[in-house]
Design a protein around this motif. Structure first.
Motif, mmCIF file in Angstrom:
data_model
loop_
_atom_site.group_PDB
_atom_site.id
_atom_site.type_symbol
_atom_site.label_atom_id
_atom_site.label_comp_id
_atom_site.label_asym_id
_atom_site.label_seq_id
_atom_site.Cartn_x
_atom_site.Cartn_y
_atom_site.Cartn_z
ATOM 1 N N ASP A 387 0.872 -1.179 0.000
ATOM 2 C CA ASP A 387 0.000 0.000 0.000
ATOM 3 C C ASP A 387 0.907 1.227 0.000
ATOM 4 O O ASP A 387 1.350 1.681 1.048
ATOM 5 C CB ASP A 387 -0.900 -0.025 1.245
ATOM 6 N N VAL A 388 1.207 1.727 -1.193
ATOM 7 C CA VAL A 388 2.171 2.821 -1.341
ATOM 8 C C VAL A 388 1.550 3.913 -2.209
ATOM 9 O O VAL A 388 0.908 3.638 -3.212
ATOM 10 C CB VAL A 388 3.481 2.324 -1.997
ATOM 11 N N ARG A 389 1.760 5.157 -1.768
ATOM 12 C CA ARG A 389 1.385 6.286 -2.625
ATOM 13 C C ARG A 389 2.641 6.775 -3.351
ATOM 14 O O ARG A 389 3.689 6.966 -2.731
ATOM 15 C CB ARG A 389 0.797 7.425 -1.806
ATOM 16 N N PHE A 390 2.521 6.983 -4.645
ATOM 17 C CA PHE A 390 3.680 7.371 -5.452
ATOM 18 C C PHE A 390 3.643 8.864 -5.786
ATOM 19 O O PHE A 390 2.601 9.412 -6.149
ATOM 20 C CB PHE A 390 3.713 6.573 -6.763
ATOM 21 N N ILE A 391 4.797 9.494 -5.634
ATOM 22 C CA ILE A 391 5.027 10.848 -6.144
ATOM 23 C C ILE A 391 6.251 10.755 -7.045
ATOM 24 O O ILE A 391 7.284 10.216 -6.643
ATOM 25 C CB ILE A 391 5.286 11.860 -5.014
ATOM 26 N N THR A 392 6.123 11.228 -8.264
ATOM 27 C CA THR A 392 7.254 11.159 -9.191
ATOM 28 C C THR A 392 7.622 12.570 -9.637
ATOM 29 O O THR A 392 6.803 13.488 -9.592
ATOM 30 C CB THR A 392 6.923 10.297 -10.420
ATOM 31 N N ALA A 393 8.861 12.725 -10.054
ATOM 32 C CA ALA A 393 9.334 14.039 -10.494
ATOM 33 C C ALA A 393 10.359 13.875 -11.603
ATOM 34 O O ALA A 393 11.048 12.851 -11.698
ATOM 35 C CB ALA A 393 9.951 14.805 -9.319
ATOM 36 N N THR A 394 10.455 14.884 -12.452
ATOM 37 C CA THR A 394 11.444 14.866 -13.528
ATOM 38 C C THR A 394 11.628 16.264 -14.074
ATOM 39 O O THR A 394 10.744 17.120 -13.940
ATOM 40 C CB THR A 394 11.018 13.926 -14.666
ATOM 41 N N ASN A 395 12.798 16.502 -14.661
ATOM 42 C CA ASN A 395 13.013 17.752 -15.404
ATOM 43 C C ASN A 395 13.067 17.470 -16.904
ATOM 44 O O ASN A 395 13.392 18.349 -17.696
ATOM 45 C CB ASN A 395 14.302 18.441 -14.944
ATOM 46 N N ARG A 396 12.740 16.227 -17.264
ATOM 47 C CA ARG A 396 12.752 15.829 -18.668
ATOM 48 C C ARG A 396 11.344 15.893 -19.252
ATOM 49 O O ARG A 396 10.347 15.909 -18.525
ATOM 50 C CB ARG A 396 13.312 14.409 -18.811
ATOM 51 N N ASP A 397 11.261 15.935 -20.560
ATOM 52 C CA ASP A 397 9.981 15.978 -21.260
ATOM 53 C C ASP A 397 9.519 14.538 -21.510
ATOM 54 O O ASP A 397 9.939 13.896 -22.483
ATOM 55 C CB ASP A 397 10.129 16.734 -22.584
ATOM 56 N N LEU A 398 8.665 14.016 -20.616
ATOM 57 C CA LEU A 398 8.226 12.622 -20.743
ATOM 58 C C LEU A 398 7.353 12.404 -21.972
ATOM 59 O O LEU A 398 7.351 11.307 -22.552
ATOM 60 C CB LEU A 398 7.467 12.192 -19.481
ATOM 61 N N GLU A 399 6.603 13.429 -22.357
ATOM 62 C CA GLU A 399 5.773 13.278 -23.562
ATOM 63 C C GLU A 399 6.652 13.007 -24.777
ATOM 64 O O GLU A 399 6.321 12.181 -25.637
ATOM 65 C CB GLU A 399 4.929 14.541 -23.780
ATOM 66 N N GLU A 400 7.764 13.721 -24.868
ATOM 67 C CA GLU A 400 8.700 13.502 -25.976
ATOM 68 C C GLU A 400 9.302 12.103 -25.878
ATOM 69 O O GLU A 400 9.483 11.417 -26.891
ATOM 70 C CB GLU A 400 9.791 14.567 -25.939
ATOM 71 N N MET A 401 9.594 11.654 -24.648
ATOM 72 C CA MET A 401 10.138 10.309 -24.458
ATOM 73 C C MET A 401 9.122 9.240 -24.868
ATOM 74 O O MET A 401 9.494 8.196 -25.401
ATOM 75 C CB MET A 401 10.543 10.108 -22.992
ATOM 76 N N VAL A 402 7.839 9.491 -24.611
ATOM 77 C CA VAL A 402 6.788 8.555 -25.037
ATOM 78 C C VAL A 402 6.773 8.462 -26.558
ATOM 79 O O VAL A 402 6.679 7.371 -27.143
ATOM 80 C CB VAL A 402 5.414 8.995 -24.499
ATOM 81 N N ARG A 403 6.874 9.624 -27.217
ATOM 82 C CA ARG A 403 6.888 9.629 -28.686
ATOM 83 C C ARG A 403 8.119 8.912 -29.231
ATOM 84 O O ARG A 403 8.057 8.252 -30.270
ATOM 85 C CB ARG A 403 6.845 11.078 -29.203
ATOM 86 N N GLU A 404 9.239 9.027 -28.499
ATOM 87 C CA GLU A 404 10.468 8.371 -28.948
ATOM 88 C C GLU A 404 10.491 6.876 -28.609
ATOM 89 O O GLU A 404 11.359 6.141 -29.087
ATOM 90 C CB GLU A 404 11.675 9.052 -28.286
ATOM 91 N N GLY A 405 9.563 6.436 -27.764
ATOM 92 C CA GLY A 405 9.505 5.026 -27.389
ATOM 93 C C GLY A 405 10.408 4.657 -26.235
ATOM 94 O O GLY A 405 10.618 3.473 -25.952
ATOM 95 N N THR A 406 10.954 5.664 -25.527
ATOM 96 C CA THR A 406 11.841 5.376 -24.388
ATOM 97 C C THR A 406 11.096 5.430 -23.048
ATOM 98 O O THR A 406 11.703 5.165 -22.004
ATOM 99 C CB THR A 406 13.014 6.388 -24.358
ATOM 100 N N PHE A 407 9.821 5.768 -23.088
ATOM 101 C CA PHE A 407 9.002 5.755 -21.867
ATOM 102 C C PHE A 407 7.620 5.217 -22.218
ATOM 103 O O PHE A 407 7.018 5.624 -23.224
ATOM 104 C CB PHE A 407 8.885 7.159 -21.270
ATOM 105 N N ARG A 408 7.148 4.273 -21.391
ATOM 106 C CA ARG A 408 5.863 3.605 -21.674
ATOM 107 C C ARG A 408 4.701 4.606 -21.590
ATOM 108 O O ARG A 408 4.578 5.358 -20.609
ATOM 109 C CB ARG A 408 5.603 2.478 -20.687
ATOM 110 N N GLU A 409 3.849 4.566 -22.607
ATOM 111 C CA GLU A 409 2.715 5.485 -22.629
ATOM 112 C C GLU A 409 1.722 5.175 -21.511
ATOM 113 O O GLU A 409 1.198 6.076 -20.857
ATOM 114 C CB GLU A 409 2.009 5.412 -23.992
#
Length: 561
Positions: A387-409
């Motif tokens: 039972d865990v609540r997740f908080i995530t953070a990044t300074n990268r553009d994840l939308e661009e990574m999704v388009r590039e296929g390096t981050f799961r949509e």
């Protein structure tokens, strides 16, 4: 067959005479009519052929009278008793209304009735007894207080009709009759009182429904108290959130700009819910500080807060660090195995900084935890619930990574439930003076010093381009507190690069350069003047022009005085 005389034929109850073998020796006219048989059809017949359930043979043999009750009205309530010294038995059948009247008037029945009424009225709850067709037979004396109707308005009425008239919103009797099972439901009376009703079916020997008993408890006051208690809890929760909000701002957080006020207003609204939060912002804007604030404002504040920098863990170790492993999985690993960071954060929060650095194979496993709240450690086949609540953070553009296929949509949308963007320091320069004051106080207390910062330094900080945002500002102030020997930190103590960069922007854009020098001239004149009129006279421009320029460059003249 014994012959009948005129008196026997006129008897108003039925008689059957039977010998010890069960053969019928005599019957009168009443019994013949009741059985719908002639004397010839009954004569010398065995009692089992005429009344199959009769116990008369047993009665004659044992010498004890008996009352036999059958399921249908024709054979109901037969009184069977032996005739001593004769090996004969008599079966008597009284008219139904005669026997009912006799029973009702009997002392035993009278006492039983009193006992039932006492029990019904003793509990303080509303008790009703109905026939299997819904006709109300009895109701306790508190009927008027609870239902708003007198007893005579209830007894003899159909529960279905009372429901139809709106005396109650739903008939518990109907539910019991339909289901033939005990039920519990909430009922609302026409006066608005709330009842908790337990309905119980009473069955005959043959399994058919005989009666329905309803016991209703008035829970109106209890329900009102629950609502008031919930209101109080909500009020307390609101004030606690506001108190936490004030405490956090006063202790750890500096929020003065409108941009940051919007961020922390959103944080206070969502902190106590378990939705996943996605924090975006440049390096150094304070993503971890914000994540810890969310944890402190949530109901999980007493549970673990685990921070993981996804970019700081070697990819080869990531899965075991995140999800653990069972004993014996790795050569050189812990003999007892390792529980992993996800389990360590159970009941609390897991802050995944730089989530964009997570490799694809671990993205799939993280998605499983978010969706199913379970995962399987390395070397194990049994899933582990968490039972865990997740908080995530990044300074990268994840939308661009999704388009590039390096981050799961699918993982991206799982994480992007509540996005919070922290603006860079360049977009909230109003916060800089207060951040400076906060960090000076913090490091003075930490290092047991009593340093202060000249207001010209603060103004220079506001003009400086902080590429490292709040972290760079904080580090700069700590360095100055530790390295400047004087009690007051002045511009001359600042690094030459910072002074040089602030004096003139490194740009070929003429308009920007002119704006920079214009602002610098106005600031210098404002420092040397006591009124706006004096400034306009020194610079040789109208007062309205000075007012417009001050507004353009977001200069706080009042604080400079």
């Amino acid at each position: 067959m014994i012959e009948k005389n005129i008196y026997e034929q006129s008897l108003s109850f039925g008689i059957l005479l039977v010998n010890y073998k069960g053969r019928i020796l005599y019957t009168n006219d009443y019994f013949e009519k009741m059985l719908n048989l002639s004397a010839k059809q009954i004569k010398e017949k065995m009692i089992q052929h005429i009344i199959p359930k009769s116990n008369i043979i047993k009665v004659i043999k044992e010498g004890n009278a008996d009352i036999t009750t059958y399921g249908n009205s024709q054979y109901a309530n037969l009184i069977e008793f032996p005739i001593k010294l004769s090996k004969l038995g008599i079966i008597i059948k009284f008219p139904n209304d005669f026997l009912q009247s006799f029973i009702v008037k009997s002392p035993a029945m009278s006492n039983l009735k009193k006992e039932i009424e006492s029990i019904m009225n003793l509990t303080g709850e509303l008790v009703t007894i109905t026939e299997s067709d819904g006709l109300i037979l009895r109701v306790s004396s508190n009927c008027e207080r609870i239902m708003g109707l007198k007893e005579h308005e209830f007894v003899g009425k159909s529960a279905f009709q009372l429901e139809k008239k709106g005396v109650i919103n739903f008939s518990s009797t109907r539910k019991v009759i339909d289901t033939k099972q005990p039920i519990r439901l909430e009922q609302v009376t026409q006066s608005g009182r709330k009842l908790l009703v337990d309905g119980h079916p009473i069955f005959n020997e043959d399994g058919t429904l005989s009666k329905v008993v309803n016991i209703s408890k008035d829970v109106t006051e209890v329900d009102d108290l629950k609502n008031k208690l919930e209101e109080v809890k909500n009020t307390l929760r609101y004030y606690q959130q506001e108190l936490n909000k004030v405490q956090k701002k006063a202790k750890d957080i500096v929020v003065k700009s409108k941009a940051m006020e919007k961020v922390y207003d959103l944080v206070n609204r969502v902190a106590d819910f378990d939705a996943t939060i996605f924090i975006q912002g440049e390096t150094g804007v304070g993503k971890e500080v914000l994540a810890r604030t969310i944890h402190q404002l949530s109901s999980r504040k007493n549970a673990p807060f685990i921070k993981v920098n996804c970019g700081a863990i070697p990819e080869s170790l990531m899965e075991s660090e995140f999800f653990g492993y069972s004993k014996g999985t790795f050569t050189g690993g812990s003999k007892e195995g390792k529980k992993g960071l996800v389990v360590a954060a159970n009941k609390g929060m897991l802050f995944l900084d730089e989530i964009g650095e997570l490799p694809l194979n671990l993205q799939a496993k993280l998605l499983q935890v978010l969706q199913e709240k379970e995962f399987t450690p390395l070397g194990n086949t049994t899933p582990v619930k968490v039972d865990v609540r997740f908080i995530t953070a990044t300074n990268r553009d994840l939308e661009e990574m999704v388009r590039e296929g390096t981050f799961r949509e699918d993982l991206y949308y799982r994480l992007f439930v509540i996005p919070i963007t922290i603006p860079p320091l360049a977009e909230r320069k109003q916060d800089i003076p207060f951040l400076v004051e906060h960090f000076v106080d913090f490091y003075n207390e930490k290092y047991k010093t009593a340093k202060s910062i000249d207001k010209d330094v603060v103004q220079l900080f506001m003009d400086h381009e902080w590429k490292g945002n709040v972290r760079e500002l904080q580090n700069t102030i700590e360095r100055l507190i530790l390295t400047v020997p004087n009690e007051q930190i002045q511009i001359k103590h600042l690094p030459e690069k910072m002074i040089r960069n602030t004096e003139a922007p490194t740009t070929l854009n003429l308009k920007d350069a002119m704006n920079h020098f214009e602002k610098k001239i106005i600031l210098q004149t404002l420092k040397e003047s006591k009124t706006m009129k004096e400034v306009s006279e020194k610079l040789g421009v109208d007062l309205s022009t000075i007012s417009r320029k001050i507004k353009k460059y977001e200069i706080d003249f009042a604080k400079m005085q």
